[in-house]
Structures are given as structure tokens and as C-alpha cells.
Design a protein around this motif. Structure first.
Motif, PDB file in Angstrom:
ATOM      1  N   LYS A   1      14.439 109.912  13.667  1.00  0.00           N
ATOM      2  CA  LYS A   1      14.086 110.443  12.348  1.00  0.00           C
ATOM      3  C   LYS A   1      13.235 109.400  11.631  1.00  0.00           C
ATOM      4  CE  LYS A   1      16.126 111.810   7.927  1.00  0.00           C
ATOM      5  NZ  LYS A   1      17.398 111.982   7.180  1.00  0.00           N
ATOM      6  N   LEU A   2      12.031 109.806  11.250  1.00  0.00           N
ATOM      7  CA  LEU A   2      11.116 108.909  10.532  1.00  0.00           C
ATOM      8  C   LEU A   2      11.121 109.280   9.062  1.00  0.00           C
ATOM      9  CD1 LEU A   2       8.070 108.905  12.994  1.00  0.00           C
ATOM     10  CD2 LEU A   2      10.112 107.462  13.043  1.00  0.00           C
ATOM     11  N   THR A   3      11.269 108.258   8.198  1.00  0.00           N
ATOM     12  CA  THR A   3      11.364 108.495   6.755  1.00  0.00           C
ATOM     13  C   THR A   3      10.439 107.537   6.023  1.00  0.00           C
ATOM     14  OG1 THR A   3      13.690 109.102   7.038  1.00  0.00           O
ATOM     15  CG2 THR A   3      12.928 108.693   4.791  1.00  0.00           C
ATOM     16  N   ASN A   4       9.664 108.092   5.119  1.00  0.00           N
ATOM     17  CA  ASN A   4       8.873 107.289   4.196  1.00  0.00           C
ATOM     18  C   ASN A   4       9.605 107.303   2.858  1.00  0.00           C
ATOM     19  OD1 ASN A   4       6.989 105.942   2.694  1.00  0.00           O
ATOM     20  ND2 ASN A   4       5.388 107.503   2.879  1.00  0.00           N
ATOM     21  N   LYS A   5      10.269 106.188   2.540  1.00  0.00           N
ATOM     22  CA  LYS A   5      11.103 106.143   1.336  1.00  0.00           C
ATOM     23  C   LYS A   5      10.270 106.168   0.062  1.00  0.00           C
ATOM     24  CE  LYS A   5      14.948 103.750   3.587  1.00  0.00           C
ATOM     25  NZ  LYS A   5      15.863 102.570   3.568  1.00  0.00           N
ATOM     26  N   ASN A   6       9.030 105.770   0.143  1.00  0.00           N
ATOM     27  CA  ASN A   6       8.192 105.779  -1.055  1.00  0.00           C
ATOM     28  C   ASN A   6       7.850 107.194  -1.499  1.00  0.00           C
ATOM     29  OD1 ASN A   6       8.180 102.962  -1.116  1.00  0.00           O
ATOM     30  ND2 ASN A   6       6.361 102.848   0.209  1.00  0.00           N
ATOM     31  N   SER A   7       7.590 108.071  -0.538  1.00  0.00           N
ATOM     32  CA  SER A   7       7.225 109.461  -0.868  1.00  0.00           C
ATOM     33  C   SER A   7       8.343 110.452  -0.581  1.00  0.00           C
ATOM     34  CB  SER A   7       5.976 109.863  -0.073  1.00  0.00           C
ATOM     35  OG  SER A   7       6.230 109.800   1.315  1.00  0.00           O
ATOM     36  N   ASP A   8       9.472 109.945  -0.058  1.00  0.00           N
ATOM     37  CA  ASP A   8      10.613 110.807   0.270  1.00  0.00           C
ATOM     38  C   ASP A   8      10.202 111.922   1.243  1.00  0.00           C
ATOM     39  OD1 ASP A   8      13.238 111.521   0.239  1.00  0.00           O
ATOM     40  OD2 ASP A   8      13.104 112.742  -1.582  1.00  0.00           O
ATOM     41  N   ARG A   9       9.398 111.556   2.213  1.00  0.00           N
ATOM     42  CA  ARG A   9       9.000 112.500   3.266  1.00  0.00           C
ATOM     43  C   ARG A   9       9.631 112.070   4.576  1.00  0.00           C
ATOM     44  NH1 ARG A   9       4.311 115.369   1.638  1.00  0.00           N
ATOM     45  NH2 ARG A   9       4.498 116.469   3.641  1.00  0.00           N
ATOM     46  N   MET A  10      10.014 113.051   5.391  1.00  0.00           N
ATOM     47  CA  MET A  10      10.657 112.745   6.655  1.00  0.00           C
ATOM     48  C   MET A  10      10.202 113.720   7.730  1.00  0.00           C
ATOM     49  SD  MET A  10      12.987 115.436   7.070  1.00  0.00           S
ATOM     50  CE  MET A  10      14.276 114.776   8.069  1.00  0.00           C
ATOM     51  N   THR A  11      10.312 113.270   8.977  1.00  0.00           N
ATOM     52  CA  THR A  11       9.996 114.091  10.133  1.00  0.00           C
ATOM     53  C   THR A  11      10.789 113.554  11.317  1.00  0.00           C
ATOM     54  OG1 THR A  11       8.211 115.017  11.480  1.00  0.00           O
ATOM     55  CG2 THR A  11       8.024 112.705  10.877  1.00  0.00           C
ATOM     56  N   HIS A  12      10.663 114.230  12.461  1.00  0.00           N
ATOM     57  CA  HIS A  12      11.391 113.828  13.657  1.00  0.00           C
ATOM     58  C   HIS A  12      10.407 113.713  14.820  1.00  0.00           C
ATOM     59  CE1 HIS A  12      14.472 115.524  11.020  1.00  0.00           C
ATOM     60  NE2 HIS A  12      15.349 114.767  11.671  1.00  0.00           N
TER      61      HIS A  12
END
Length: 309
Positions: A68-79
Motif C-alpha cells: 500500500k503506497l500512501t502520500n501523507k501530504n495529499s492523503d492519496r493512496m494506491t496499491h
């Protein structure tokens, strides 16, 4: 003597088997090496450093490895899945479309966590361009492209390469969860209308079928010359030519009505005359008196004794 084991509490098993770390991400085009790694852009897998493989091998994780990849700055995630462990330490390489979904720039921080996903049973895609309709068999093309993917996440916009052209498709729906694994699965695929697609307008032609016209044959071709009794010339027994002229006047060629062309004729249209019998015409009393009546003349005899009326 007393001992206080305040920090010796056992760590839950779920956290023992969990891989979680941060990397600086770069696109595949930044990967150093003599080999062309454009194949990474065609799928949904990333390249991680060798230290990640060493750490994952010590954990009791399930295979295939999914993250699971998460960009905490933009609160976007993908797998995604992992393709190789050949990146430099502290760096991971992502496909360009994946960085766009996460709103990441070159060198941005991304959180990578190991996860377990359910196997997919259904997915629905929406092409982002009407050009996708030009593909003859879109399901077969998508099935072939998804072989390079490990998982799907609802809301992602994936990119597939076909005929040297990149097509983007948004994942509208996945079952049984919002993030599913598509490795060795039997998944039903459905498509939504492409973004910006407009159905061709169907022009409803309210053309009423013309009623059958009661055609008058005389209006097209009236070649009937009418009945003329004894219109031929006669011959005398004595060979004389006197008094043998035909009683009815000969037919003038101008009296014969030729065929009248149909000026309303249109190419591709055939007019059938259903009523072949001419309709009876109303005859006035004056016309009845002037009509020809057969055998209404006076008779003649070879013996000229007298004429019988």
C-alpha cells in the motif's frame, strides 16, 4: 529483587508481519542502468531497494507481496506489487501514472506498507478518451495489459499501452473490496461509457407511408382506340369502286393518345397501378345520343326494288 519489565510486552503478531517504511520515489525514467526499463511503465509494479527484500524475508508475510503506497501530504493512496529489488537504498521507482495518482513529484516521500488483499471477482473501467472505442476487442486488450498488474484500487487511473498508444482507464468499481488482487483470478470485466463520449443523435424520420393511389391507366398510357364496328373497306361483286367507302371516318393519328410520362417519378421509387380496370365515366344524355349504335343504319339490296326501313 524486583524486576520491572515495563517495555517487554509482546508485540502483536499483526505488527510483526507488517512491513512499513518510507522511500523517496522517482519515475522509472530516472532509473540508472544500460537496460531500457520501459516495461515497468506498462504495469502496476514498483522497484524497491535490496534492503527491503532482506527485511521482508525475515517477516512472515504472505505471497505474492502486495504493498500500500500512501502520500501523507495529499492523503492519496494506491496499491501495487513489486517487480525487482535493484533500486538504490532509500529510493523506489514508480510508474509515471502511479505517481500522478498519488500527486507525487520527483523525490517525494511515499509510505510503503505490506498488505493482504482479497482476490478480485469483478471490476469496472471507464476509458478517459473516446479513442478507446477504436480498439476492435477492448476486453482482450485489457486482459493482456492487466497481466503486468498485481492489484487494482477503486478510483485509480491506470495506463495501458496498445499499438504504440497509451490509453488511460479509471477503475470505477472493484469487488469484493475497494482494493483487490488480480493475480491468478477469474474476474468479470465491464466498461462504462468513455469520458466525453456522446451517442450519435438518431434522427427520427416521421415519413408516413403513402396510401395506395387508385391509378387511372388512361393517365399514363391510354392506347385503347375504342370500338369501331365495320371500320374496314368493302369490296363489290361487280368490281366497281363506287359506294365502298367505309361508313365510319378513318382514324386520325392525332386521335390516338400516347403514353403520358410520369413527371413525379423519383429515382428508386416504383409506382404500381393497383386498379387495372378503368373507372366508369359519367356520361351525359347528349353523349348517349351521339354514341355509336351498331346496326343502326339502313340496309341495301342487290335488287333495287325498294328499300326497307
Amino acid at each position: 529483587m524486583f524486576s520491572f519489565n515495563m517495555f517487554d510486552h509482546p508485540i502483536p503478531r499483526a505488527f510483526q508481519n507488517r512491513f512499513s517504511t518510507q522511500y523517496r520515489c522517482y519515475s522509472v525514467s530516472m532509473l540508472a542502468g544500460p537496460n531500457d526499463r520501459s516495461d515497468v511503465e506498462k504495469g502496476g509494479k514498483i522497484i524497491m531497494p535490496p534492503s527491503a527484500l532482506d527485511q521482508l524475508s525475515r517477516l512472515n508475510i504472505t505471497y505474492p507481496m502486495l504493498f500500500k503506497l500512501t502520500n501523507k501530504n495529499s492523503d492519496r493512496m494506491t496499491h501495487c506489487g513489486v517487480l525487482e529489488f535493484v533500486a538504490d537504498e532509500g529510493i523506489c521507482y514508480l510508474p509515471h501514472w502511479m505517481m500522478q495518482n498519488l500527486l507525487l513529484e520527483e523525490g517525494g516521500l511515499v509510505q510503503v506498507e505490506s498488505v493482504n488483499l482479497m482476490v478480485a471477482t469483478y471490476s469496472k473501467f471507464q476509458p478517459q478518451s473516446p479513442d478507446f472505442l477504436d480498439i476492435t476487442n477492448p476486453k482482450a486488450v485489457l486482459e493482456n495489459a492487466l497481466r503486468n498488474f498485481a492489484c487494482l484500487t477503486t478510483g485509480d487511473v491506470i495506463a495501458i499501452n496498445y499499438n504504440e498508444k497509451i490509453y488511460e482507464l479509471r477503475v470505477m468499481e472493484t469487488k469484493p473490496d475497494k482494493a483487490v488482487s488480480i493475480i491468478e483470478c477469474d474476474m468479470n470485466v465491464d466498461f462504462d461509457a468513455p469520458l466525453g463520449y456522446k451517442e450519435p443523435e438518431r434522427r427520427l424520420q416521421h415519413t408516413e407511408e403513402p396510401a395506395e393511389e387508385v391509378g387511372d391507366p388512361s393517365s399514363y398510357a391510354d392506347m385503347d382506340m375504342g370500338f369501331r364496328a365495320f371500320s374496314g373497306s368493302g369490296n363489290r361483286l361487280d368490281g366497281k369502286k363506287k359506294g365502298i367507302e367505309p361508313s365510319p371516318a378513318p382514324i386520325d393519328p392525332s386521335d390516338i393518345k400516347r403514353g403520358i410520362p410520369n413527371y413525379d417519378y423519383k429515382v428508386g421509387r416504383i409506382t404500381f397501378i393497383r386498379n387495372s380496370r378503368p373507372q366508369p365515366k359519367k356520361v351525359d344524355e347528349d353523349d348517349t345520343m351521339s354514341r355509336f349504335i351498331a346496326f343502326s343504319g339502313e340496309g341495301q339490296s342487290l335488287r333495287k326494288k325498294g328499300r326497307k326501313p
